[in-house]
Write an enzyme that holds these catalytic residues in place. Structure first.
Site, PDB file in Angstrom:
ATOM      1  N   ASP A  34       0.863  -1.170   0.000  1.00 29.35           N
ATOM      2  CA  ASP A  34       0.000   0.000   0.000  1.00 29.35           C
ATOM      3  C   ASP A  34       0.908   1.231   0.000  1.00 29.35           C
ATOM      4  O   ASP A  34       2.091   1.148   0.327  1.00 29.35           O
ATOM      5  CB  ASP A  34      -0.895  -0.024   1.244  1.00 29.35           C
ATOM      6  CG  ASP A  34      -1.886   1.115   1.265  1.00 29.35           C
ATOM      7  OD1 ASP A  34      -2.470   1.409   0.211  1.00 29.35           O
ATOM      8  OD2 ASP A  34      -2.063   1.721   2.337  1.00 29.35           O
ATOM      9  N   ASP A  36      -0.310   5.108   0.767  1.00 28.58           N
ATOM     10  CA  ASP A  36      -0.622   6.102   1.795  1.00 28.58           C
ATOM     11  C   ASP A  36      -0.516   5.481   3.185  1.00 28.58           C
ATOM     12  O   ASP A  36      -1.204   4.522   3.510  1.00 28.58           O
ATOM     13  CB  ASP A  36      -2.034   6.655   1.582  1.00 28.58           C
ATOM     14  CG  ASP A  36      -2.156   7.451   0.294  1.00 28.58           C
ATOM     15  OD1 ASP A  36      -1.550   8.534   0.215  1.00 28.58           O
ATOM     16  OD2 ASP A  36      -2.839   6.980  -0.633  1.00 28.58           O
ATOM     17  N   ASP A 235      -1.250  -0.606   6.083  1.00 30.76           N
ATOM     18  CA  ASP A 235      -1.459   0.034   7.376  1.00 30.76           C
ATOM     19  C   ASP A 235      -2.900  -0.031   7.842  1.00 30.76           C
ATOM     20  O   ASP A 235      -3.206   0.412   8.939  1.00 30.76           O
ATOM     21  CB  ASP A 235      -1.028   1.501   7.317  1.00 30.76           C
ATOM     22  CG  ASP A 235      -1.960   2.344   6.447  1.00 30.76           C
ATOM     23  OD1 ASP A 235      -2.260   1.913   5.311  1.00 30.76           O
ATOM     24  OD2 ASP A 235      -2.384   3.426   6.899  1.00 30.76           O
TER      25      ASP A 235
END
Length: 392
Positions: A34, A36, A235
Site C-alpha cells: 500500500d 498512503d 497500514d
C-alpha cells in the site's frame, strides 16, 4: 524458504500468525505495498521507507504498489516514488481506479458513457477500458463511478452523482476507505464521499466496490503482477489486511498509518495480520514463532498474550520500560458472559494512541498480534469494537 504458519490457514484466510527465520524480503517473491501511510504520507516519505525498500529490492524482492487511492495515474505515482528515492515504473503500480474500470467494462456495453466523480487517475483508467468519462447526469451515462478526487473536488460533483444514482443509474466506487492519511493528519477518504451520495439518495442504493479488500482489486493485482508468493504490506486492517485474508495470502501490518495498537489488539479474525512491524524495516527481519507457554498464554519474542474473563492482555517491554496492553471488547468470558466496551473497568490509565515497540524495526509482538488468534480458544474472544489501555 523458512516461513512457517501454513498450518494456521483455513479456507479464505489465516487463523493464526506465521513465523519466519528468514527475512521477509527473502521469504516472499513480491511485496504488494500500500502507499498512503506505508510508503508516504501527504507526499512525504514515511521514515525508514526509502532505505528499507531499497534494501529489499537489492536483495531480489519485487516491489509492487497497490493502492486504493484512485486520484493519480500509475505514471504519476511511479514518478513520485522515484522522486522520493524509490525507483518505480508505471507497470509497478496497481490502483483501485484500474480495478473499478475493469469491473465497469465487464458490465456495460463497450464505449459506454460513465459519469466520473473523481480525478485524473480514474479518467485515464476508464479510457483505457474503452469507456467515455462524462461530467453530467444529463449526459445519459450507463454508470456512475466515484473515486478519490482530492480535497479540491467540488461539492457539485456529489450532486451530479446523486442525481444519476437517484434515477437508477448503476453506481460504482473505486474504494470505500473512510479516511486517508496526510502530512497534517487523517482526512476524509473516498468512502466519506460515497456516504454523501448514499445519504443524498435516501440510503436506497449501494455501489459496487472494486478496491481492497474486495475480490476485483485482488484479481487486478494478480493479473498485473504475476506474483507467486506475495506478501501484502499495509497500514489498514479493513482494507489491506482483510484483502490479504480474503485472497488467502500473508500480510504485514506496519504501524505508520491509520491503525494503532488499540485497534490491532481488538482486531476481528479477518483483520489479524500474519506479521506486524513498527515500519517497513520489518521487511528486513525474520519473525519469531508464537508458542504456548503452558500457563494459558502465548509468547512471541519478549511479548506474552493471554485472555482472562473477556479481557485480552499483551505484556512485554517497550524501549525504556515494561508495558502492558489490555483490550476490553464484546468478549465472551469463561462463563459465556458478555462485557461491552462501555463497561470496561475504569482504571485511569491512558488509552491507546499507537506506538511502535520495536527491536531492529520489527514489533516483537508482531506475531504476538496473532497470539489472540490462539488465545481466543482459552475462554475469550477479542473482537473489533474493543477498548485498549496501556499500563506502565
Amino acid at each position: 524458504m523458512t516461513v512457517h504458519g501454513d498450518q494456521g490457514r483455513r479456507s479464505g484466510g489465516r487463523t493464526r500468525p506465521g513465523s519466519s527465520a528468514e527475512a521477509l524480503s527473502g521469504a516472499y517473491d513480491t511485496a504488494l505495498l500500500d502507499l498512503d501511510g506505508v510508503v508516504y504520507a501527504g507526499g512525504l516519505a514515511v521514515p525508514h521507507a526509502v532505505e528499507s525498500l531499497g534494501t529489499a529490492r537489492d536483495g531480489g524482492m519485487r516491489l509492487a504498489y497497490v493502492t486504493n487511492n484512485a486520484l493519480r495515474t500509475p505514471e504519476a505515482v511511479a514518478e513520485h516514488l522515484t522522486e522520493l528515492g524509490v525507483p518505480a515504473e508505471a507497470g509497478d503500480v496497481v490502483t483501485s481506479a484500474q480495478a473499478v474500470a475493469r469491473l465497469i467494462a465487464d458490465e456495460v456495453p463497450a464505449g459506454s458513457r460513465v459519469l466520473l466523480i473523481g480525478g485524473e487517475g480514474l479518467a485515464v483508467a476508464l479510457r483505457e477500458r474503452g469507456l467515455v468519462p462524462v461530467e453530467s447526469a444529463d449526459d445519459d451515462p450507463a454508470a456512475v463511478v466515484q473515486g478519490y478526487g482530492g480535497p479540491e473536488l467540488p461539492w457539485k460533483r456529489f450532486a451530479e452523482a446523486a442525481y444519476a444514482v437517484g434515477r437508477g443509474v448503476p453506481w460504482y466506487a473505486s474504494n470505500t476507505d473512510l479516511t486517508i492519511p496526510g502530512a497534517r493528519g487523517i482526512g476524509p477518504g473516498n468512502g466519506a464521499a460515497v456516504e454523501v451520495v448514499r445519504i443524498a439518495t435516501g440510503g436506497r442504493f449501494e455501489p459496487k466496490v472494486a478496491g481492497k479488500p474486495l475480490p476485483p482489486m485482488h484479481r487486478e493485482t494478480v493479473l498485473r503482477t504475476g506474483a507467486e508468493r506475495p506478501l501484502v504490506v499495509g497500514d489498514r486492517l479493513d482494507t489491506d489486511i482483510e484483502g490479504a485474508f480474503n485472497g488467502g495470502v500473508d500480510s504485514l501490518l506496519v504501524l505508520t498509518g491509520v491503525t494503532d495498537v488499540a485497534q490491532l489488539l481488538a482486531a476481528a479474525l479477518e483483520h489479524r495480520p500474519t506479521y506486524v512491524a513498527a515500519d517497513l524495516r520489518g521487511l528486513l527481519t525474520g519473525q519469531p514463532e508464537v508458542v504456548a507457554d503452558g500457563d494459558g498464554g502465548f509468547v512471541c519474542g519478549a511479548w506474552r498474550a493471554s485472555v482472562d474473563g473477556g479481557a485480552l492482555t499483551v505484556e512485554g517491554r517497550r524501549p525504556g520500560r515494561p508495558t502492558r496492553w489490555t483490550a476490553y471488547g464484546p468478549c465472551a468470558g469463561p462463563r459465556g458472559r458478555r462485557r461491552s466496551p462501555a463497561r470496561a473497568p475504569r482504571t485511569g490509565r491512558r488509552r491507546s494512541r499507537g506506538w511502535g515497540c520495536s527491536r531492529g524495526g520489527s514489533w516483537d509482538g508482531g506475531a504476538g498480534g496473532g497470539s489472540w488468534g490462539r488465545g481466543a480458544g482459552g475462554g475469550g474472544r477479542a473482537s473489533g469494537h474493543g477498548v485498549a489501555e496501556e499500563v506502565g
